[in-house]
Design a protein around this motif. Structure first.
Motif, PDB file in Angstrom:
ATOM      1  N   MET A 156      -4.994  -0.878 -13.876  1.00  0.00           N
ATOM      2  CA  MET A 156      -5.434   0.213 -13.009  1.00  0.00           C
ATOM      3  C   MET A 156      -5.619   1.462 -13.863  1.00  0.00           C
ATOM      4  O   MET A 156      -4.908   1.648 -14.854  1.00  0.00           O
ATOM      5  N   PRO A 200     -18.359  -1.358  -9.387  1.00  0.00           N
ATOM      6  CA  PRO A 200     -17.424  -1.718  -8.311  1.00  0.00           C
ATOM      7  C   PRO A 200     -16.014  -2.019  -8.816  1.00  0.00           C
ATOM      8  O   PRO A 200     -15.026  -1.642  -8.182  1.00  0.00           O
ATOM      9  N   GLU A 201     -15.905  -2.710  -9.960  1.00  0.00           N
ATOM     10  CA  GLU A 201     -14.583  -3.035 -10.488  1.00  0.00           C
ATOM     11  C   GLU A 201     -13.852  -1.777 -10.938  1.00  0.00           C
ATOM     12  O   GLU A 201     -12.637  -1.634 -10.727  1.00  0.00           O
ATOM     13  N   ARG A 204     -12.550  -0.035  -7.874  1.00  0.00           N
ATOM     14  CA  ARG A 204     -11.369  -0.739  -7.351  1.00  0.00           C
ATOM     15  C   ARG A 204     -10.118  -0.368  -8.133  1.00  0.00           C
ATOM     16  O   ARG A 204      -9.045  -0.150  -7.561  1.00  0.00           O
ATOM     17  N   LYS A 205     -10.243  -0.303  -9.457  1.00  0.00           N
ATOM     18  CA  LYS A 205      -9.104   0.013 -10.310  1.00  0.00           C
ATOM     19  C   LYS A 205      -8.616   1.454 -10.125  1.00  0.00           C
ATOM     20  O   LYS A 205      -7.501   1.788 -10.510  1.00  0.00           O
ATOM     21  N   THR A 207      -8.865   3.070  -6.994  1.00  0.00           N
ATOM     22  CA  THR A 207      -8.655   3.370  -5.573  1.00  0.00           C
ATOM     23  C   THR A 207      -7.722   2.363  -4.912  1.00  0.00           C
ATOM     24  O   THR A 207      -6.515   2.550  -4.896  1.00  0.00           O
ATOM     25  N   SER A 208      -8.286   1.296  -4.378  1.00  0.00           N
ATOM     26  CA  SER A 208      -7.476   0.364  -3.587  1.00  0.00           C
ATOM     27  C   SER A 208      -6.369  -0.300  -4.403  1.00  0.00           C
ATOM     28  O   SER A 208      -5.253  -0.495  -3.900  1.00  0.00           O
ATOM     29  N   ALA A 209      -6.659  -0.644  -5.655  1.00  0.00           N
ATOM     30  CA  ALA A 209      -5.648  -1.331  -6.465  1.00  0.00           C
ATOM     31  C   ALA A 209      -4.398  -0.474  -6.620  1.00  0.00           C
ATOM     32  O   ALA A 209      -3.267  -0.945  -6.423  1.00  0.00           O
ATOM     33  N   GLY A 220      -7.877   4.124   0.058  1.00  0.00           N
ATOM     34  CA  GLY A 220      -8.347   3.261  -1.010  1.00  0.00           C
ATOM     35  C   GLY A 220      -9.549   2.407  -0.680  1.00  0.00           C
ATOM     36  O   GLY A 220     -10.162   1.840  -1.581  1.00  0.00           O
ATOM     37  N   LEU A 221      -9.889   2.301   0.606  1.00  0.00           N
ATOM     38  CA  LEU A 221     -11.059   1.521   1.023  1.00  0.00           C
ATOM     39  C   LEU A 221     -11.891   2.327   2.008  1.00  0.00           C
ATOM     40  O   LEU A 221     -11.355   3.160   2.751  1.00  0.00           O
TER      41      LEU A 221
END
Length: 282
Positions: A156, A200-201, A204-205, A207-209, A220-221
């Motif tokens: 992350m 996108p990855e 994700r790292k 926010t949501s992760a 996060g989403l």
């Protein structure tokens, strides 16, 4: 830390994968810079710190104790920054001290050359004369390890830094550029330019992760019912401006920031809104 560790990320990540395959929840964070930050006293062997800063300075005032410190460092005593293994005083940059601002932005090696003194003696003098309160960044990591670690699915993005303004009492010294540029550097350099991560990855790292890891499940989403913490950025222009010698610079390419659905930053300017709240683990 140091060039003797370059390539070890393969072994580190293999250990993490092994633990995850056995059901252990192992994750980690990383900031996208090849230099770390701490205090200059981290170069000293552990015994030199016993009793606190005042005792450390007493030892530094003793020539025999200095020689013992130097010998232990060169012989590989397990201290945080391994001067004897691939770091070197030419890779240690002074970023803040409480006595002499003229030293800021210089390496210990440069200061030693200016003073025509031994690098170890220069380091010891700085710690003794400035009460041990000397902040540094030290360059120790290679590109290959940085990028390999960044691509791991359990990684992350973090900054390892506090939030700092551009003016006021919290601006003293030269902070690590991670303070102002960690997330945008990933988006600009490692996503757009180097294509180390997909967009996108990377998101994700960031926010949501990390939100879910901290037990914060309403952020996060982008889905109905979530808090509307949003960052609108230009993927073609977003980039970090902060450098190691001039780090107090905001990034470019961040258009708007919404906190809890309230526009808080608009075209680089804070709107004055105070929509944030203390977030507690659910």
């Amino acid at each position: 830390m140091g060039s003797h560790m370059w390539g070890k990320s393969n072994e580190i990540l293999a250990l993490i994968d092994s633990a995850r395959n056995e059901g252990v929840e192992v994750t980690f964070d990383q900031y996208p810079f090849k230099a770390s930050a701490c205090g200059l006293s981290a170069v000293l062997p552990p015994w030199a710190h016993v009793g606190g800063a005042s005792k450390m300075r007493e030892r530094l005032a003793d020539p025999e104790q200095r020689q013992k410190m130097k010998a232990d460092i060169l012989n590989g005593v397990d201290n945080w920054i391994s001067i004897h293994k691939g770091v070197g005083f030419d890779n240690i940059l002074i970023t803040h001290n409480f006595e002499d601002e003229s030293l800021i932005g210089k390496t210990v090696a440069e200061i030693a050359k200016e003073r025509n003194t031994d690098e170890f003696e220069t380091c010891f003098d700085l710690l003794q004369n400035i009460e041990g309160r000397v902040s540094i960044v030290y360059f120790t990591i290679c590109d290959e390890d940085l990028e390999r670690i960044m691509q791991h699915p359990a990684m992350m993005v973090g900054s390892d830094s506090s939030a700092r303004p551009l003016d006021g009492p919290l601006t003293a010294g030269i902070p690590h550029p991670r303070t102002y540029g960690s997330f945008v550097r990933v988006l600009g350099e490692f996503v757009r330019d180097k294509k180390i991560l997909s967009l996108p990855e990377a998101i994700r790292k960031m926010t949501s992760a990390s939100a879910f890891k901290l037990g914060i499940y309403d952020r996060g989403l982008l889905v109905p019912g979530m808090k509307a913490d949003l960052v609108l950025f230009n993927a073609e222009t977003v980039s970090n401006n902060a450098t190691f010698t001039d780090p107090k610079q905001f990034p470019v390419g961040i258009e708007k920031v919404f906190v809890n659905g309230v526009l808080s930053v608009d075209n680089g300017k804070h709107t004055g809104a105070s929509a944030g709240e203390v977030i507690r683990k659910r």
